[in-house]
Design a protein around this motif. Structure first.
Motif, PDB file in Angstrom:
ATOM      1  N   TYR A 123      32.390 166.608 126.549  1.00 43.14           N
ATOM      2  CA  TYR A 123      32.603 168.364 126.713  1.00 43.14           C
ATOM      3  C   TYR A 123      33.672 167.902 127.375  1.00 43.14           C
ATOM      4  O   TYR A 123      34.916 167.809 128.354  1.00 43.14           O
ATOM      5  CB  TYR A 123      32.167 168.616 128.448  1.00 43.14           C
ATOM      6  N   SER A 124      34.375 165.987 127.808  1.00 41.50           N
ATOM      7  CA  SER A 124      35.628 165.829 128.069  1.00 41.50           C
ATOM      8  C   SER A 124      35.955 164.386 127.431  1.00 41.50           C
ATOM      9  O   SER A 124      34.872 163.639 126.700  1.00 41.50           O
ATOM     10  CB  SER A 124      35.550 164.958 129.742  1.00 41.50           C
ATOM     11  N   GLN A 125      36.715 164.784 126.492  1.00 45.41           N
ATOM     12  CA  GLN A 125      37.430 163.824 125.647  1.00 45.41           C
ATOM     13  C   GLN A 125      38.878 163.135 125.448  1.00 45.41           C
ATOM     14  O   GLN A 125      39.912 164.368 126.198  1.00 45.41           O
ATOM     15  CB  GLN A 125      37.311 164.714 124.110  1.00 45.41           C
TER      16      GLN A 125
ATOM     17  N   TYR B 161      45.772 158.386 125.491  1.00 51.33           N
ATOM     18  CA  TYR B 161      45.011 158.694 126.718  1.00 51.33           C
ATOM     19  C   TYR B 161      44.234 159.937 127.797  1.00 51.33           C
ATOM     20  O   TYR B 161      44.259 159.384 128.686  1.00 51.33           O
ATOM     21  CB  TYR B 161      45.222 157.209 127.095  1.00 51.33           C
ATOM     22  N   GLU B 162      45.028 160.426 126.836  1.00 49.82           N
ATOM     23  CA  GLU B 162      45.195 161.707 127.615  1.00 49.82           C
ATOM     24  C   GLU B 162      44.001 162.612 127.671  1.00 49.82           C
ATOM     25  O   GLU B 162      43.452 162.880 126.150  1.00 49.82           O
ATOM     26  CB  GLU B 162      45.933 162.534 127.198  1.00 49.82           C
TER      27      GLU B 162
ATOM     28  N   THR C 282      36.409 172.729 124.650  1.00 48.13           N
ATOM     29  CA  THR C 282      35.838 174.292 124.813  1.00 48.13           C
ATOM     30  C   THR C 282      35.932 174.752 123.155  1.00 48.13           C
ATOM     31  O   THR C 282      36.292 174.236 122.486  1.00 48.13           O
ATOM     32  CB  THR C 282      37.237 175.258 125.371  1.00 48.13           C
ATOM     33  N   PRO C 283      35.832 175.985 123.470  1.00 47.45           N
ATOM     34  CA  PRO C 283      34.180 176.118 121.208  1.00 47.45           C
ATOM     35  C   PRO C 283      35.949 176.464 120.983  1.00 47.45           C
ATOM     36  O   PRO C 283      35.757 176.153 120.136  1.00 47.45           O
ATOM     37  CB  PRO C 283      34.072 177.101 122.049  1.00 47.45           C
ATOM     38  N   HIS C 284      36.284 176.897 121.797  1.00 44.91           N
ATOM     39  CA  HIS C 284      38.388 177.131 120.944  1.00 44.91           C
ATOM     40  C   HIS C 284      38.793 175.529 120.340  1.00 44.91           C
ATOM     41  O   HIS C 284      39.299 175.839 119.645  1.00 44.91           O
ATOM     42  CB  HIS C 284      39.510 177.414 122.170  1.00 44.91           C
ATOM     43  N   ASP C 285      38.257 174.878 121.219  1.00 42.38           N
ATOM     44  CA  ASP C 285      38.787 173.413 120.551  1.00 42.38           C
ATOM     45  C   ASP C 285      37.900 172.768 118.909  1.00 42.38           C
ATOM     46  O   ASP C 285      37.807 172.022 118.656  1.00 42.38           O
ATOM     47  CB  ASP C 285      38.367 172.223 121.334  1.00 42.38           C
TER      48      ASP C 285
END
Length: 206
Positions: free
Chosen positions: A117-119, A125-126, A131-134
């Motif tokens: 959920y967080s990448q 390194y950002e 979200t589903p849009h990604d």
């Protein structure tokens, strides 16, 4: 943590609650012809078999099969005896929700790009919230619709409403961890759902 759990997705469903049954009823009224395909732009709808795919997110296979065998879940028992069914599990070490984009794109997380959920953005390194849009890849129902099929899609997790749908699609009406909020295609269908059925009685419960 969440990334270590192994979810179960089952291809069956038990008795529907009143709210879910209401949405399914509206879907059935609006999706006459769903599942039928055309072989060309001028072709008439043929007699094609219709497919109903039901999935249960995070269903416990031991409890489901045990209760079905005892007769406490007669709908599950009937489906197990008359339909194709089976469990799936998420690849170890990946975000539990990564299985859903793999289901609707046919791609591994390495290809559709959603493994948490967080990448981290590739090459940096950002950190960013996914979200589903990604998600990369094409939903299989878009491919079916491009081939002339009609579909009705209810609450497949981690998706967005697709403008390519020939039929109707509901997103995040009753998913247990909604990400984008309740939406539909066509967009006007959301107002009809709310007027006839209302919002999901439980809401977010993750």
């Amino acid at each position: 943590g969440a990334g270590c759990r192994r979810p179960r997705v089952w291809w069956c469903v038990g008795r529907l609650g009143a709210g879910v049954a209401g949405v399914v009823r509206v879907l059935s009224e609006r999706s006459v012809g769903a599942g039928a395909c055309r072989s060309g732009p001028e072709a008439t709808v043929g007699r094609h078999a219709r497919v109903l795919f039901l999935a249960v997110d995070a269903g416990d296979p031991v409890l489901i099969t045990g209760w079905a065998d005892e007769g406490r879940l007669p709908a599950f028992r009937a489906l197990r005896e008359s339909a194709a069914w089976g469990p799936t599990s998420n690849p170890p070490g990946l975000f539990v929700g990564a299985i859903w984009p793999s289901f609707w794109t046919g791609l591994s997380p390495a290809r559709h790009g959603r493994y948490c959920y967080s990448q981290l953005r590739t090459g940096t390194y950002e950190q960013y919230h996914v979200t589903p849009h990604d998600t990369g890849g094409v939903p299989f129902w878009d491919v079916l619709c491009d081939a002339g099929c009609r579909v009705a899609i209810l609450d497949v997790p981690k998706t967005v409403p697709s403008p390519r749908v020939r039929g109707i699609q509901i997103v995040d009406w009753g998913t247990h961890d909604p990400e984008l909020g309740f939406a539909t295609f066509p967009a006007s269908f959301a107002a009809e759902i709310e007027a006839r059925v209302g919002r999901h009685p439980i809401g977010q419960c993750d």
